[in-house]
Structures are given as structure tokens and as C-alpha cells.
Design an enzyme around this catalytic site. Structure first.
Site, PDB file in Angstrom:
ATOM      1  CG  HIS A   1    -135.934   6.394  95.909  1.00 29.05           C
ATOM      2  ND1 HIS A   1    -135.168   5.321  96.303  1.00 29.05           N
ATOM      3  CD2 HIS A   1    -136.372   6.969  97.053  1.00 29.05           C
ATOM      4  CE1 HIS A   1    -135.138   5.263  97.620  1.00 29.05           C
ATOM      5  NE2 HIS A   1    -135.868   6.250  98.098  1.00 29.05           N
TER       6      HIS A   1
ATOM      7  CG  ASP B   1    -132.965   3.610  94.270  1.00 30.95           C
ATOM      8  OD1 ASP B   1    -132.935   4.776  93.835  1.00 30.95           O
ATOM      9  OD2 ASP B   1    -133.717   3.253  95.197  1.00 30.95           O
TER      10      ASP B   1
ATOM     11  CB  SER C   1    -134.273   6.953 100.913  1.00 22.46           C
ATOM     12  OG  SER C   1    -135.339   6.054 101.047  1.00 22.46           O
TER      13      SER C   1
END
Length: 456
Positions: free
Chosen positions: A145, A179, A263
Site C-alpha cells: 500500500h 500487503d 508502514s
């Protein structure tokens, strides 16, 4: 013990040095041993975990000071306690320094037509995130992402000497279901075919984690590069939804501060090894609330290896098309996954799975098998089936339990497959049979749904 302070931090010290209570003589207890041995205590290398925990316990005494009514020997304990605290401080600093060259800063961009020249494009910053070097060949691991909508990515690497180097990157491959994505750093123009060398992280394992274990997070929250935070493993076996909508299982929960920009960063154990990749937070404000989630490194390892070797990730599948959710419920089936199509000659076909077809039943439709269990786990929806298959690799054999013999003529609006997979609700006589099949799992390559410019 009269006048005793709160045990919030002291409980650790009491467990290791009971002689400190109420001014009891120290004798040959842990405190005196620490006084003699603190100068050569090392928190690095093999066995560092136990010494680090001991340091935490002893440091608590140094931070809070001696107990009231303690003897002069106990009062003197503060000095070695501070020495251990300094060693603990150096141990954390060492973990950070060792991982700084491996944790990278990722900036993503999109391109838009220039309002001044229709034949030109301008670069628009999209966002920032984190990543880490997986090997010495310039491969960087991050979250899907972080880069999924980008047309360009630049990666900033901090060398061991503190110099910052910026590289263009292309995407090698990705698995949106987990992911995870892998980037390849590109050498600057004029460097020929010589690739970018990176300092890889030390990869640990997530198989032996426990709640309460100390962890460290390094990333780039809000663009603040190489931010270190500390916490514990707050929970195990959590579940989160991936960008593709599939569940990711065995996720690690931590209270180490994680914010937007973290992230793709690392979650480290006290030996400085990567145990997970920081991925998401639970928050109503979008900022840290003490509930963060990280994908375990044992999940990443197989995905990253496949992407680097083949340029794509794969997952284990039954090799069939299925139906669940509202469409299946509209047919009156309250649980399970309906098999729509089984390719001829496939492993599922060889095992005996039956798909749905036209030309049977009173209304021209013959419903196929309804999968209600896989490897002994109940299957109420497609996600339940995904969870089971995620724990397998292509080539594994799984036991699939199906309810068989459904036809649309049997299914009234209230009809439902019961928990024993062999009855219909409403008191109707059962016309279903139960079958157990052994199916060899096939592999499917996971396509990249979007990517950074220059991807393969």
C-alpha cells in the site's frame, strides 16, 4: 514493609534481589554480584536477551532510588544500577545504529500533465513510507500500500558513514494479498551495470514470539526519518484485511508507537533482528493510539523469496471458482462456499469436486458441491477458506468436506445447510450427502495490479 513505595517498577527488582526488602543484609545476593560484575556485563551478541532483561530490572532500582528504611549497603546499590542502566542505553543505541543503514525512506510520486505544456508532465509528491534492505543486492521490502498507486519511487538510504544517497527504484514484484512488495534500487546514470549494494537487516523469526516481549520499531513517521520507538508485543494471532480484501492471519500487535509513514518499517527484537514489518494502526484519528499491527517475518520470508527469484508471488489454491456472500445466501444457503466451476483435468477435478451446471434440476440449474470444512476448519465464507489455504503451499494436500446433492428446486428462502452439513432448515427431509475429498493444491501467480514506473 512500612513505608514501601509502589511496586510498579520495583516488582522486577524484588524478583531478582529479594535482599533489598526492608533493609535486609545484602549478603551474596544479585545486587552485590552486579556491583562486582557490572563493568564487564555485555548486552550484545548471544545471550543479550537475558542480560537486557536483567538490566531493565536492575535499572529500575537506579531510577527509583533505594527503598525507605534500606540499609547503607542497599543505598549503595544505586551506583552499579546506574552502570547497568548506561549499558542498557548503549545496547539500544547499538540496535539503532546497526539497523540505520538498512531502514530506508521511500517517497512516491505521480505524474500529471503540465497546465503550461500539454506535452510535458510534472511530478506530484504522493506520500512517504518506510522499507528495509532484504539483501546486499539492492532489494528493498515494503508494504504494497506504500507504493501501489505510485508512478515513480525514490528511496533514500543512509550509509554506515551517515551519508544520504537517493536512488530511483523499480518494482520487482508484489503480493497485495499479503500487503508486501519488493523494490530494486537502480544505480545512478553513468554507473554502468554495477548494482546498488545495500546493508541487509538481520532476519529473525516470528515463530517463538510471546506477549510481553520487548520490541523496537524503526521507520519514518510523518517524514521524520529513522525514528526509533520501543514497546512490547501486545498480542499475537491478530487478523487484518489486506489491500486486496483478503485476510492476513497471524498478525502481531504492538504498543510501540507507529504512525503514518511507519508502514514498511521494521519491528525488531532485543537482539536487533527483524521479526515483523510494521503495517497498520487501529485509530479513529489516524495517529498512534498504542495499537499497531505488523506482518510477521515468517510470512514475509516466503513471499519475498518468491518475488526476488521469480518476479512474482504465488499462493496455494484449490483451482476452482466459487460463490459465497449475498449471491449464495439468495439461493438459500446460509453457510459454506458453493463450487461454481471445476476445470477439467485439474487437481480438484481429479479429487472429485463437482461444480455447478445448467441442464439439471427442475429449473435447469444443478448446484455443485458446497464446501463446509477444509482441513477440519469450518468454512462459512470464502475468507474462511482463504485462511486455511494461506497456511499451505502449492503441492500440499488438504481434506475438503462438502455437502452434495443440492438443487435449486430444494432451496426455499429459508433453506440452510446445518452445522452437520447434512440437513435443510424448515424441517424438510435431508436430501444431502456428505463427502470428504483430498485435494492437491495448485499454484496461482499473483499479478501486480498497479506499479511503479519501470516495473517488470
Amino acid at each position: 514493609c512500612p513505608g514501601r513505595r509502589s511496586l510498579t517498577m520495583r516488582s522486577l527488582t524484588f524478583a531478582l534481589a529479594p535482599q533489598l526488602r526492608c533493609g535486609a543484609p545484602l549478603g551474596r545476593g544479585p545486587a552485590q554480584l552486579a556491583a562486582r560484575g557490572h563493568a564487564h556485563m555485555s548486552l550484545h551478541g548471544p545471550g543479550g536477551r537475558g542480560r537486557l532483561l536483567l538490566a531493565l530490572a536492575l535499572a529500575s532500582a537506579a531510577l527509583l532510588g533505594p527503598l525507605p528504611h534500606a540499609s547503607s549497603e542497599a543505598q549503595a546499590f544505586a551506583s552499579p544500577g546506574m552502570a547497568v542502566l548506561r549499558e542498557f542505553d548503549r545496547a539500544i543505541e547499538d540496535i539503532f545504529k546497526r539497523n540505520t543503514p538498512s531502514v530506508v525512506y521511500i517517497s512516491t510520486f505521480t505524474q500529471r500533465a503540465s497546465p503550461l505544456d500539454l506535452n510535458a508532465y510534472i511530478e506530484i509528491p504522493q506520500g512517504t513510507g518506510s522499507g528495509f534492505a532484504w539483501d546486499s543486492d539492492g532489494h528493498v521490502v515494503t508494504n504494497w500500500h506504500v507504493i501501489r498507486n505510485a508512478q515513480e519511487a525514490k528511496v533514500t538510504v543512509t550509509s554506515e558513514g551517515g551519508k544520504r544517497l537517493i536512488y530511483d527504484a523499480r518494482i520487482v514484484g508484489a503480493n497485495p494479498d499479503k500487503d508486501v512488495a519488493v523494490l530494486q534500487l537502480l544505480p545512478p546514470p553513468g554507473h554502468g551495470l554495477k548494482g546498488v549494494r545495500t546493508v541487509p537487516v538481520a532476519v529473525g523469526t516470528s515463530s517463538d514470539l510471546h506477549v510481553g516481549q520487548i520490541v523496537f520499531a524503526i521507520g519514518n513517521p510523518y517524514g521524520l526519518d529513522h525514528t526509533l520507538t520501543m514497546g512490547i508485543v501486545s498480542g499475537l494471532n491478530r487478523e487484518m484485511i489486506s489491500p486486496s480484501g483478503r485476510p492476513i492471519s497471524n498478525v502481531i500487535q504492538t504498543d510501540a508507537a507507529i504512525n503514518p509513514g511507519n508502514s514498511g518499517g521494521v519491528l525488531l527484537d532485543i537482539d536487533g533482528r527483524v521479526i515483523a514489518m510494521n503495517t497498520a494502526i487501529y485509530s479513529s484519528t489516524g495517529t498512534n493510539t498504542g495499537i499497531g499491527f505488523a506482518i510477521p517475518v515468517d510470512t514475509l520470508r516466503a513471499q519475498v523469496s518468491s518475488i526476488i527469484e521469480k518476479g512474482s508471488a504465488s499462493r496455494a489454491v484449490l483451482g476452482i471458482s466459487v460463490l459465497d456472500g449475498p449471491q449464495l445466501r439468495a439461493l438459500g444457503v446460509s453457510r459454506g462456499v458453493l463450487v461454481l466451476k471445476v476445470p477439467a483435468g485439474s487437481e480438484a477435478d481429479k479429487a472429485g469436486l463437482r461444480g455447478s451446471s445448467r441442464g439439471g434440476g427442475n429449473d435447469g440449474v444443478s448446484l455443485g458441491d458446497v464446501i463446509v470444512q477444509c482441513d477440519g476448519n469450518a468454512v462459512d465464507s470464502e475468507n474462511d477458506l482463504f485462511r486455511v489455504l494461506d497456511s499451505h503451499v502449492p503441492g500440499d494436500v488438504v481434506k475438503v468436506t462438502v455437502a452434495r446433492g443440492l438443487s435449486s428446486a430444494l432451496l426455499a428462502p429459508s433453506a440452510a445447510i446445518g452445522s452437520d452439513s447434512g440437513d435443510l432448515s424448515g424441517g424438510q427431509p435431508s436430501q444431502l450427502e456428505r463427502a470428504e475429498l483430498r485435494v492437491k493444491l495448485s499454484a496461482i501467480e499473483i499479478p501486480i495490479r498497479a506499479g511503479v514506473a519501470g516495473s517488470k
